[in-house]
Motif scaffolding. Structure first.
Motif, PDB file in Angstrom:
ATOM      1  N   UNK A  10     -17.733  30.925  -4.950  1.00 40.31           N
ATOM      2  CA  UNK A  10     -18.398  32.192  -4.657  1.00 40.31           C
ATOM      3  C   UNK A  10     -17.469  33.141  -3.890  1.00 40.31           C
ATOM      4  N   UNK A  11     -16.691  32.569  -2.928  1.00 40.60           N
ATOM      5  CA  UNK A  11     -15.776  33.398  -2.144  1.00 40.60           C
ATOM      6  C   UNK A  11     -14.685  33.998  -3.023  1.00 40.60           C
ATOM      7  N   UNK A  12     -14.203  33.223  -3.976  1.00 41.29           N
ATOM      8  CA  UNK A  12     -13.164  33.739  -4.871  1.00 41.29           C
ATOM      9  C   UNK A  12     -13.700  34.858  -5.757  1.00 41.29           C
TER      10      UNK A  12
ATOM     11  N   UNK B 243     -11.887  21.321  -2.792  1.00 41.50           N
ATOM     12  CA  UNK B 243     -12.110  22.719  -2.389  1.00 41.50           C
ATOM     13  C   UNK B 243     -12.260  23.624  -3.604  1.00 41.50           C
ATOM     14  N   UNK B 244     -11.415  23.393  -4.619  1.00 37.63           N
ATOM     15  CA  UNK B 244     -11.447  24.273  -5.779  1.00 37.63           C
ATOM     16  C   UNK B 244     -12.780  24.233  -6.525  1.00 37.63           C
ATOM     17  N   UNK B 245     -13.506  23.119  -6.388  1.00 33.78           N
ATOM     18  CA  UNK B 245     -14.779  22.980  -7.086  1.00 33.78           C
ATOM     19  C   UNK B 245     -15.984  23.148  -6.163  1.00 33.78           C
ATOM     20  N   UNK B 246     -15.763  23.487  -4.917  1.00 32.61           N
ATOM     21  CA  UNK B 246     -16.861  23.660  -3.980  1.00 32.61           C
ATOM     22  C   UNK B 246     -17.573  24.982  -4.263  1.00 32.61           C
TER      23      UNK B 246
ATOM     24  N   UNK C 241       0.840  -1.187   0.000  1.00 32.02           N
ATOM     25  CA  UNK C 241       0.000   0.000   0.000  1.00 32.02           C
ATOM     26  C   UNK C 241       0.885   1.250   0.000  1.00 32.02           C
ATOM     27  N   UNK C 242       0.325   2.401  -0.335  1.00 34.81           N
ATOM     28  CA  UNK C 242       1.129   3.634  -0.296  1.00 34.81           C
ATOM     29  C   UNK C 242       1.669   3.899   1.114  1.00 34.81           C
ATOM     30  N   UNK C 243       2.827   4.546   1.156  1.00 32.69           N
ATOM     31  CA  UNK C 243       3.383   4.925   2.450  1.00 32.69           C
ATOM     32  C   UNK C 243       2.527   6.016   3.081  1.00 32.69           C
ATOM     33  N   UNK C 244       2.784   6.300   4.366  1.00 35.05           N
ATOM     34  CA  UNK C 244       1.981   7.299   5.074  1.00 35.05           C
ATOM     35  C   UNK C 244       2.142   8.683   4.449  1.00 35.05           C
ATOM     36  N   UNK C 245       3.349   9.015   4.018  1.00 35.30           N
ATOM     37  CA  UNK C 245       3.544  10.315   3.367  1.00 35.30           C
ATOM     38  C   UNK C 245       2.841  10.356   2.020  1.00 35.30           C
ATOM     39  N   UNK C 246       2.863   9.229   1.294  1.00 39.22           N
ATOM     40  CA  UNK C 246       2.159   9.181   0.008  1.00 39.22           C
ATOM     41  C   UNK C 246       0.655   9.300   0.208  1.00 39.22           C
ATOM     42  N   UNK C 247       0.139   8.654   1.262  1.00 41.77           N
ATOM     43  CA  UNK C 247      -1.293   8.774   1.572  1.00 41.77           C
ATOM     44  C   UNK C 247      -1.664  10.207   1.929  1.00 41.77           C
ATOM     45  N   UNK C 248      -0.797  10.831   2.747  1.00 43.45           N
ATOM     46  CA  UNK C 248      -1.074  12.209   3.152  1.00 43.45           C
ATOM     47  C   UNK C 248      -1.062  13.140   1.944  1.00 43.45           C
ATOM     48  N   UNK C 249      -0.137  12.919   1.021  1.00 43.25           N
ATOM     49  CA  UNK C 249      -0.066  13.747  -0.174  1.00 43.25           C
ATOM     50  C   UNK C 249      -1.291  13.530  -1.062  1.00 43.25           C
ATOM     51  N   UNK C 250      -1.718  12.284  -1.166  1.00 42.30           N
ATOM     52  CA  UNK C 250      -2.907  11.970  -1.971  1.00 42.30           C
ATOM     53  C   UNK C 250      -4.151  12.634  -1.387  1.00 42.30           C
ATOM     54  N   UNK C 251      -4.292  12.544  -0.060  1.00 39.28           N
ATOM     55  CA  UNK C 251      -5.444  13.182   0.585  1.00 39.28           C
ATOM     56  C   UNK C 251      -5.401  14.697   0.416  1.00 39.28           C
ATOM     57  N   UNK C 252      -4.193  15.246   0.474  1.00 37.73           N
ATOM     58  CA  UNK C 252      -4.056  16.688   0.312  1.00 37.73           C
ATOM     59  C   UNK C 252      -4.478  17.122  -1.086  1.00 37.73           C
ATOM     60  N   UNK C 253      -4.079  16.331  -2.092  1.00 36.45           N
ATOM     61  CA  UNK C 253      -4.451  16.664  -3.463  1.00 36.45           C
ATOM     62  C   UNK C 253      -5.951  16.516  -3.677  1.00 36.45           C
ATOM     63  N   UNK C 254      -6.545  15.457  -3.109  1.00 35.34           N
ATOM     64  CA  UNK C 254      -7.994  15.282  -3.219  1.00 35.34           C
ATOM     65  C   UNK C 254      -8.739  16.426  -2.547  1.00 35.34           C
ATOM     66  N   UNK C 255      -8.240  16.813  -1.370  1.00 34.74           N
ATOM     67  CA  UNK C 255      -8.870  17.913  -0.640  1.00 34.74           C
ATOM     68  C   UNK C 255      -8.791  19.209  -1.448  1.00 34.74           C
ATOM     69  N   UNK C 256      -7.615  19.461  -2.049  1.00 39.88           N
ATOM     70  CA  UNK C 256      -7.447  20.677  -2.831  1.00 39.88           C
ATOM     71  C   UNK C 256      -8.393  20.696  -4.030  1.00 39.88           C
ATOM     72  N   UNK C 257      -8.496  19.538  -4.694  1.00 43.12           N
ATOM     73  CA  UNK C 257      -9.381  19.452  -5.845  1.00 43.12           C
ATOM     74  C   UNK C 257     -10.832  19.649  -5.436  1.00 43.12           C
TER      75      UNK C 257
ATOM     76  N   UNK D 196     -18.184  26.213   8.331  1.00 41.78           N
ATOM     77  CA  UNK D 196     -18.172  25.726   6.954  1.00 41.78           C
ATOM     78  C   UNK D 196     -17.771  24.270   6.983  1.00 41.78           C
ATOM     79  N   UNK D 197     -18.691  23.369   6.593  1.00 44.44           N
ATOM     80  CA  UNK D 197     -18.427  21.934   6.634  1.00 44.44           C
ATOM     81  C   UNK D 197     -18.274  21.426   5.212  1.00 44.44           C
ATOM     82  N   UNK D 198     -17.088  20.931   4.931  1.00 42.32           N
ATOM     83  CA  UNK D 198     -16.808  20.445   3.583  1.00 42.32           C
ATOM     84  C   UNK D 198     -16.856  18.931   3.520  1.00 42.32           C
ATOM     85  N   UNK D 199     -17.577  18.296   4.410  1.00 43.89           N
ATOM     86  CA  UNK D 199     -17.467  16.850   4.510  1.00 43.89           C
ATOM     87  C   UNK D 199     -18.446  16.095   3.635  1.00 43.89           C
TER      88      UNK D 199
END
Length: 592
Positions: free
Chosen positions: A553-555, A545-548, A527-543, A578-581
């Protein structure tokens, strides 16, 4: 008795009286104590003809730098009926020896750089260097406290040091070797004069006492040697003072250690050890009473703290070296130091050292040194009631491991008890009241709690700060294939350290008190390492957020102003989180 005292007084106050530091200044190299390495090097250099053109003598005050410089000047210019070359054997005195000793020789010039620091003073020397010596073999220039020269003076000296004439030799002496420019230091043969140990210095003082007819106890001489801190000149100054004290002592009595201690404002070493033990045990009342008693007996608070530092250091050596440790102390004193060391952990000893070291500076600058000394002892007493740092670290490690488990895992590992109850029970089981002896707070091996590691995240979360590198390597390079209690199989990420497998196995075995199978599989993908998982989650979160809708509207409302978006927790009815879940938050954001 009165006649003898009057006679002694006349001798002491006569116009020809010399202080001991001058009277017993070494006249030959053999008289020097504790500087065998220097004498051996010079002997070999003279025998082989490899004599340097510049010498740098460094060391603390009073170890003999100026004396060595004059001896070296005599050795370079030694001439007698039987010898005509440089020699470290200066007995019998040579042709030039007497004049050099009296600083009256035309070819041996001494300069104190502390009072003559300018470039003009150095130029006077450099102008005379080109002329040959008048009567001696070499022209010798002795510059004391050379570190006091200005930068311009050093620069002026540098060229001559680089290409000196054959007939010129330079001898520099300094207590601040770090202030000497490296360009000058690299052109000199350096000799570090050592501090004189207590044993040889005590023997030297005893020999002088015999010559002076002074009756000072062996313990008193040891106290003087210890107070001198390796300086022969300081030791002889203290001895001068003690001999004057002895003039008022009957023939059948001697100047005792107590007399010397009172004269120098020192505390009894055994009482200092008592004070250290009281503070280490947390006995506040006894410690404060003892320091007040020592102060009333004439002990200086600064010296009390310094002596406590010495005791703490000796206790640490006894703890680390055991019976192989040698002390400059009586057998009963050494036995007491070993007893104290057995009652303390190394963490407690080093903690006391750090506190005393800080307190030493505080006491020296405090407007009321006694008050500062008492506050320092209070801090030691408070620390003495705490668990040892080793045990505290183990408790925190276990608490982190428990809190890192999921709720279901916590219930399974602790039964019906909550993590807080388990932590409280652990603290109760390791409290000082339940540990014997009073100062030995290290838990028994069989009582040491075992860490429960159920996942890779759990493993990393429970690691101490001291394992920072291993923690980082696990997060970055371990791609888990199988992880279960007692077994970890992983595939390595690129650039994995070769010893990672062994390091992980060693840590897990030590942390859980059980053997672990740790194996690296190069031919299987994990499985991906912990740093790889964290990076993947960060990229998913960023993507995400950008489409929320709220973000878009805030931008639009604040173009170029928004830096980042974060989840927030509602802190009042007037603040909306603000709940983005999930999808519900999308609709809520659109409605708002």
């Amino acid at each position: 008795m009165h006649d003898k005292t009057d006679s002694s007084t006349k001798t002491a106050t006569g116009k020809n009286y010399q202080v001991l530091a001058r009277k017993y200044r070494p006249q030959v190299f053999e008289d020097m104590i504790g500087q065998e390495a220097l004498v051996k090097t010079l002997t070999n250099a003279f025998e082989t003809g490899r004599v340097a053109h510049a010498f740098m003598l460094t060391g603390v005050r009073g170890v003999g730098k100026t004396t060595t410089a004059r001896l070296l000047a005599r050795a370079l210019n030694y001439e007698s009926d039987d010898h005509s070359g440089p020699s470290v054997v200066l007995n019998p005195p040579g042709t030039h020896c007497d004049a050099i000793n009296k600083t009256a020789h035309m070819d041996v010039m001494e300069m104190d750089a502390a009072s003559r620091t300018g470039v003009g003073d150095i130029r006077e020397i450099l102008d005379s260097v080109r002329y040959a010596p008048v009567s001696a073999r070499y022209k010798v220039y002795i510059i004391d406290e050379v570190h006091m020269l200005s930068a311009a003076a050093f620069n002026a000296l540098l060229k001559t040091l680089e290409e000196p004439p054959d007939h010129a030799k330079f001898i520099f002496a300094t207590t601040e070797i770090r202030k000497i420019p490296i360009t000058v230091l690299s052109r000199c043969q350096r000799f570090d004069l050592r501090r004189i140990e207590v044993g040889p210095l005590t023997a030297h003082l005893k020999n002088i006492c015999k010559k002076e007819g002074a009756n000072i106890s062996q313990a008193g001489l040891t106290l003087i040697a210890r107070a001198a801190e390796g300086s022969v000149r300081d030791a002889l100054s203290f001895l001068d003072q003690a001999i004057v004290h002895a003039l008022n002592t009957d023939d059948d009595n001697e100047v005792s250690a107590e007399d010397v201690r009172s004269m120098l404002g020192l505390a009894d070493r055994s009482r200092v050890l008592d004070l250290f033990s009281m503070a280490a045990k947390g006995d506040t009342k006894a410690a404060l009473s003892e320091v007040r008693a020592q102060y009333a007996d004439g002990a200086d608070p600064v010296i009390i703290i310094r002596d406590l530092l010495d005791i703490c250091h000796e206790v640490s050596r006894a703890k680390a070296l055991g019976k192989d440790c040698n002390f400059d102390a009586t057998p009963d004193m050494a036995a007491r130091i070993f007893e104290t060391a057995e009652l303390l952990t190394m963490g407690q000893i080093t903690r006391n050292w750090e506190m005393l070291l800080k307190s030493y500076a505080d006491v020296r600058t405090a407007p009321d040194p006694l008050a500062a000394c008492e506050m320092a002892l209070l801090r030691l007493c408070v620390a003495g009631e705490l668990p040892p740092p080793e045990l505290a670290a183990q408790i925190l490690e276990n608490l982190k491991a428990v809190n890192a488990l999921p709720a279901s895992k916590q219930e399974a590992s602790s039964g019906t008890h909550s993590p807080s109850a388990q932590s409280s029970q652990l603290l109760a089981n390791t409290s000082p009241q339940n540990t014997a002896p009073a100062l030995s707070l290290t838990p028994a091996p069989q009582a040491r709690p075992k860490l429960q590691i159920e996942s890779l995240e759990n493993l990393v979360a429970g690691m101490l700060k001291t394992e920072t590198q291993l923690k980082y390597d696990i997060r970055k390079f371990v791609r888990p294939i199988t992880f279960e209690p007692g077994r970890l199989i992983f595939s390595p990420a690129p650039d994995t350290p070769a010893n990672l497998e062994m390091r992980v196995r060693t840590y897990l075995t030590r942390a859980t008190n059980r053997p672990w199978e740790v194996r690296q599989e190069d031919n299987e993908q994990g499985e991906p390492s912990l740093i790889e998982l964290a990076q993947c989650r960060k990229e998913q979160r960023k993507k995400y957020e950008e489409n929320h809708p709220v973000v878009l509207q805030a931008k639009q409302l604040f173009p170029g102003v928004i830096v980042e978006f974060r989840d927030c927790i509602p802190i009042s009815d007037n603040v909306i989180a603000a709940d983005f879940s999930g999808a519900d938050s999308h609709e809520q954001g659109e409605d708002q």
